[in-house]
Design a protein around this motif. Structure first.
Motif, PDB file in Angstrom:
ATOM      1  N   ASN A 143       0.808  -1.338  -0.122  1.00  0.00           N
ATOM      2  CA  ASN A 143      -0.018   0.018  -0.004  1.00  0.00           C
ATOM      3  C   ASN A 143       0.768   1.189  -0.103  1.00  0.00           C
ATOM      4  O   ASN A 143       0.236   2.538   0.323  1.00  0.00           O
ATOM      5  CB  ASN A 143      -0.897   0.009   1.042  1.00  0.00           C
ATOM      6  CG  ASN A 143      -0.401   0.279   2.506  1.00  0.00           C
ATOM      7  OD1 ASN A 143       0.891   0.199   2.671  1.00  0.00           O
ATOM      8  ND2 ASN A 143      -1.144   0.496   3.652  1.00  0.00           N
ATOM      9  N   ILE A 177       3.566   2.163   1.523  1.00  0.00           N
ATOM     10  CA  ILE A 177       4.249   2.618   2.921  1.00  0.00           C
ATOM     11  C   ILE A 177       5.816   2.802   2.561  1.00  0.00           C
ATOM     12  O   ILE A 177       6.443   3.953   2.677  1.00  0.00           O
ATOM     13  CB  ILE A 177       3.982   1.979   4.042  1.00  0.00           C
ATOM     14  CG1 ILE A 177       2.535   1.980   4.314  1.00  0.00           C
ATOM     15  CG2 ILE A 177       5.075   2.228   5.151  1.00  0.00           C
ATOM     16  CD1 ILE A 177       2.228   2.579   5.430  1.00  0.00           C
ATOM     17  N   ASN A 213      -3.763   7.660  -2.340  1.00  0.00           N
ATOM     18  CA  ASN A 213      -4.910   7.740  -1.652  1.00  0.00           C
ATOM     19  C   ASN A 213      -6.010   6.757  -2.351  1.00  0.00           C
ATOM     20  O   ASN A 213      -6.640   5.964  -1.493  1.00  0.00           O
ATOM     21  CB  ASN A 213      -5.794   9.128  -1.992  1.00  0.00           C
ATOM     22  CG  ASN A 213      -5.324  10.244  -1.130  1.00  0.00           C
ATOM     23  OD1 ASN A 213      -4.678   9.867  -0.137  1.00  0.00           O
ATOM     24  ND2 ASN A 213      -5.240  11.317  -1.713  1.00  0.00           N
ATOM     25  N   ARG A 223      -4.804   3.068  -0.888  1.00  0.00           N
ATOM     26  CA  ARG A 223      -4.947   2.891   0.723  1.00  0.00           C
ATOM     27  C   ARG A 223      -6.458   2.537   0.971  1.00  0.00           C
ATOM     28  O   ARG A 223      -6.824   2.089   1.949  1.00  0.00           O
ATOM     29  CB  ARG A 223      -4.610   3.881   1.512  1.00  0.00           C
ATOM     30  CG  ARG A 223      -3.098   3.748   1.456  1.00  0.00           C
ATOM     31  CD  ARG A 223      -2.271   4.991   2.100  1.00  0.00           C
ATOM     32  NE  ARG A 223      -0.646   4.558   1.809  1.00  0.00           N
ATOM     33  CZ  ARG A 223       0.052   5.636   2.290  1.00  0.00           C
ATOM     34  NH1 ARG A 223      -0.021   6.811   2.431  1.00  0.00           N
ATOM     35  NH2 ARG A 223       1.326   5.147   2.141  1.00  0.00           N
ATOM     36  N   LEU A 262      -4.483  -2.907   5.334  1.00  0.00           N
ATOM     37  CA  LEU A 262      -3.271  -3.282   5.885  1.00  0.00           C
ATOM     38  C   LEU A 262      -3.476  -3.412   7.495  1.00  0.00           C
ATOM     39  O   LEU A 262      -3.630  -2.406   8.077  1.00  0.00           O
ATOM     40  CB  LEU A 262      -2.058  -2.883   5.378  1.00  0.00           C
ATOM     41  CG  LEU A 262      -0.706  -3.381   5.665  1.00  0.00           C
ATOM     42  CD1 LEU A 262       0.401  -2.989   4.554  1.00  0.00           C
ATOM     43  CD2 LEU A 262      -0.186  -2.799   6.980  1.00  0.00           C
ATOM     44  N   PHE A 264     -11.757   5.474  12.071  1.00  0.00           N
ATOM     45  CA  PHE A 264     -10.796   6.385  11.477  1.00  0.00           C
ATOM     46  C   PHE A 264     -10.424   6.582   9.981  1.00  0.00           C
ATOM     47  O   PHE A 264     -10.444   7.537   9.372  1.00  0.00           O
ATOM     48  CB  PHE A 264      -9.253   6.099  12.238  1.00  0.00           C
ATOM     49  CG  PHE A 264      -8.147   6.893  11.848  1.00  0.00           C
ATOM     50  CD1 PHE A 264      -8.052   8.089  12.738  1.00  0.00           C
ATOM     51  CD2 PHE A 264      -7.402   6.623  10.942  1.00  0.00           C
ATOM     52  CE1 PHE A 264      -6.922   8.767  12.267  1.00  0.00           C
ATOM     53  CE2 PHE A 264      -6.496   7.583  10.496  1.00  0.00           C
ATOM     54  CZ  PHE A 264      -5.989   8.554  11.476  1.00  0.00           C
ATOM     55  N   GLY A 265     -10.528   5.188   9.457  1.00  0.00           N
ATOM     56  CA  GLY A 265     -10.419   4.931   8.143  1.00  0.00           C
ATOM     57  C   GLY A 265     -11.538   5.530   7.239  1.00  0.00           C
ATOM     58  O   GLY A 265     -11.593   6.534   6.451  1.00  0.00           O
ATOM     59  N   VAL A 273     -13.616   8.079   8.293  1.00  0.00           N
ATOM     60  CA  VAL A 273     -13.614   9.263   8.551  1.00  0.00           C
ATOM     61  C   VAL A 273     -12.691  10.045   7.395  1.00  0.00           C
ATOM     62  O   VAL A 273     -12.869  11.010   6.869  1.00  0.00           O
ATOM     63  CB  VAL A 273     -13.286   9.788   9.901  1.00  0.00           C
ATOM     64  CG1 VAL A 273     -12.805  11.288   9.855  1.00  0.00           C
ATOM     65  CG2 VAL A 273     -14.225   9.568  10.907  1.00  0.00           C
ATOM     66  N   ASN A 274     -11.525   9.297   7.408  1.00  0.00           N
ATOM     67  CA  ASN A 274     -10.533   9.853   6.229  1.00  0.00           C
ATOM     68  C   ASN A 274     -11.074   9.850   4.859  1.00  0.00           C
ATOM     69  O   ASN A 274     -10.501  10.355   3.878  1.00  0.00           O
ATOM     70  CB  ASN A 274      -9.220   9.139   6.378  1.00  0.00           C
ATOM     71  CG  ASN A 274      -8.356   9.662   7.490  1.00  0.00           C
ATOM     72  OD1 ASN A 274      -8.308  10.873   7.871  1.00  0.00           O
ATOM     73  ND2 ASN A 274      -7.601   8.854   8.330  1.00  0.00           N
ATOM     74  N   GLU A 287     -13.839  10.405   4.165  1.00  0.00           N
ATOM     75  CA  GLU A 287     -14.888  11.477   3.935  1.00  0.00           C
ATOM     76  C   GLU A 287     -16.233  10.941   3.832  1.00  0.00           C
ATOM     77  O   GLU A 287     -16.964  11.476   2.946  1.00  0.00           O
ATOM     78  CB  GLU A 287     -14.407  12.655   3.086  1.00  0.00           C
ATOM     79  CG  GLU A 287     -13.405  13.340   3.534  1.00  0.00           C
ATOM     80  CD  GLU A 287     -12.551  14.607   2.787  1.00  0.00           C
ATOM     81  OE1 GLU A 287     -12.807  14.039   1.490  1.00  0.00           O
ATOM     82  OE2 GLU A 287     -12.209  15.290   3.199  1.00  0.00           O
ATOM     83  N   THR A 303     -10.794  -2.548  12.226  1.00  0.00           N
ATOM     84  CA  THR A 303     -10.330  -1.053  11.793  1.00  0.00           C
ATOM     85  C   THR A 303     -10.082  -1.040  10.385  1.00  0.00           C
ATOM     86  O   THR A 303     -10.292   0.042   9.690  1.00  0.00           O
ATOM     87  CB  THR A 303      -9.044  -0.488  12.444  1.00  0.00           C
ATOM     88  OG1 THR A 303      -8.087  -1.291  12.051  1.00  0.00           O
ATOM     89  CG2 THR A 303      -9.125  -0.584  13.907  1.00  0.00           C
ATOM     90  N   MET A 354     -13.202  -0.161   6.003  1.00  0.00           N
ATOM     91  CA  MET A 354     -12.918   0.643   4.910  1.00  0.00           C
ATOM     92  C   MET A 354     -13.284  -0.210   3.701  1.00  0.00           C
ATOM     93  O   MET A 354     -13.157   0.124   2.363  1.00  0.00           O
ATOM     94  CB  MET A 354     -11.544   0.992   4.716  1.00  0.00           C
ATOM     95  CG  MET A 354     -10.857   1.855   5.849  1.00  0.00           C
ATOM     96  SD  MET A 354      -9.182   2.164   5.959  1.00  0.00           S
ATOM     97  CE  MET A 354      -9.067   3.326   4.724  1.00  0.00           C
TER      98      MET A 354
END
Lengths: 233, 213
Positions: A52, A54, A73, A76, A81, A101-102, A104-105, A107, A149, A153
């Motif tokens: 992904n 990193i 973007n 991911r 991962l 968290f995922g 929210v990012n 959107e 988590t 997504m």
């Protein structure tokens, strides 16, 4: 079949000059479950971190046809991962915030986020844990929430680093069953040979940063000499 | 492992615990403003402020000794900073010194009361609703999350050390071991921070702290 991950001659050297990956070439198709096995320090985790973006190596990784380094973007969102240590994966103070968290990012709107969090936690059987604080959880609970988590997504490809490491027998079995029934492309680095046997259709054996064997699971397990060579029997 | 330090008594059920965290934050802030702007010679107002805090403390039913211990931790720092004032200003300096110590103690008492009577998650939520920049809230949240891990790690190292020491360690050696532990802890925390950042990036973090609308 559609190639979802295409890797050609991937090389990676750590900043301190140590060679970590050498000439990795690997194609992963949609629906595959690939088990990556090999001794500690073989480069399994480093390899996963390339999927992904990193780590970028010589940027010869493509996911769903897109070069990873230029489409971070999108990549991911597609590649979920999960890190080996759940204390790295769970960094927010409540379980809800972590699973959200995922999304929210990404959107998404709040109703959709709530729904995804509920679904993801429900699927790992942790539905009642939303308001709990991460450091009060047991290791097994943290490990399962770590998976949630990423599930929130809706990734196309699930990349797992030692998903069953340190789990007790019951939760390990539950997790294996859950992963087996899940209909996404999976790539997992592990030492758990039973899990590989029951989930993966392909096996990659890595040693000293190189792929030393790549074949269908049954062929690898039939090759007694290879298994003995890497102490996998 | 289970610890609870600052918010050990945050689960109690008193009027103060139940109050809206935004209200508590604002009142504490205003109260501290009053405390720090009080005249150093206005002893009556200090007594009054102290009395108000003690009444609130009693209402909250948090054990007095718990709060007292927490507040004491900060006193050495204050004294260390303020101790030079009397030497510079003579008679006035002593009054000034006393004023500073009193004001900081009362402010700390007020903050400790706020933190001890509010669950950390609600405190963060309250700060968020009060439009405190998200990046600060995130940093506080990380601090809260990883403080416990750091304590766990220290304890584990301490135990590993103890299970390998056979006779009473000399004092100088203890200092040496301690500095070693602190060094290792620093390196480990640094590496963990790196991994946590990667885990955040993996889930779409791109430098902007977002929260659910």
């Amino acid at each position: 079949m559609r190639k979802v991950i295409e890797i050609k001659n991937l090389n990676y050297t750590y900043p301190d000059g140590k060679r970590a990956l050498e000439n990795i070439t690997l194609d992963i198709f949609k629906g595959d479950s690939v088990g990556i096995i090999g001794p500690n320090g073989a480069g399994k985790t480093t390899f996963l971190l390339h999927l992904n973006g990193i780590f970028n190596g010589n940027s010869s990784v493509k996911v769903c046809g897109l070069p990873v380094s230029e489409n971070l973007n999108d990549i991911r969102r597609k590649v979920g991962l999960v890190f080996q240590d759940p204390d790295d994966q769970l960094f927010m103070h409540t379980v809800f915030d972590d699973v959200a968290f995922g999304p929210v990012n990404m959107e998404l709107e709040s109703g959709e986020i709530r729904k995804r969090v509920d679904d993801a936690l429900g699927s790992v059987d942790m539905g009642d844990y939303k308001e709990r604080i991460s450091h009060h959880l047991s290791f097994g609970e943290k490990k399962r929430i770590s998976l949630a988590t990423v599930l929130s997504m809706n990734p196309e490809i699930l990349v797992l680093d030692e998903p069953t490491g340190n789990l007790d027998p019951k939760h390990r079995k539950d997790l294996i069953n859950f992963l087996r029934d899940m209909d996404v492309t999976k790539v997992m680095a592990t030492h758990d040979m039973d899990m590989v046997l029951s989930i993966c259709n392909k096996i990659v054996i890595m040693d000293k940063g190189r792929i030393v064997a790549l074949d269908a699971t049954e062929n690898i397990f039939r090759n007694k000499e290879l298994l003995r060579l890497y102490s996998l029997d | 492992m289970h610890h609870s330090y600052i918010d050990k008594y945050a689960e109690l059920d008193s009027v103060i615990h139940k109050a809206d965290s935004r209200l508590k934050i604002i009142i504490s802030f205003v109260f501290i403003l009053f405390i720090v702007s009080a005249n150093p010679t206005a002893y009556l107002s200090f007594v009054l402020y102290g009395l108000i805090l003690l009444i609130l403390l009693a209402v909250s039913r948090i054990p007095f000794l718990f709060i007292f211990k927490k507040t004491l931790v900060v006193i050495p720092f204050v004294v260390l900073i303020a101790v030079f004032i009397p030497f510079m200003k003579g008679q006035d300096g002593i009054i000034l010194f006393r004023g500073i110590v009193l004001r900081s103690y009362l402010s700390i008492l007020c903050m400790t009361l706020l933190i001890s009577s509010t669950k950390f998650t609600r405190l963060l939520k309250g700060l968020e609703q009060l439009k405190i920049p998200k990046i600060f809230i995130m940093i506080m949240s990380f601090m809260y999350r990883y403080l416990f891990l750091l304590v766990d790690e220290t304890q584990r190292m301490q135990r590993a050390k103890e299970s390998r020491s056979f006779k009473k360690t000399k004092r100088f050696r203890i200092v040496k071991i301690l500095s070693n532990i602190i060094g290792v802890l620093f390196v480990r925390s640094y590496e963990r921070a790196e991994r946590v950042y990667l885990a955040m990036c993996s889930r779409g973090f791109n430098g902007r702290a977002r929260t659910m609308e």
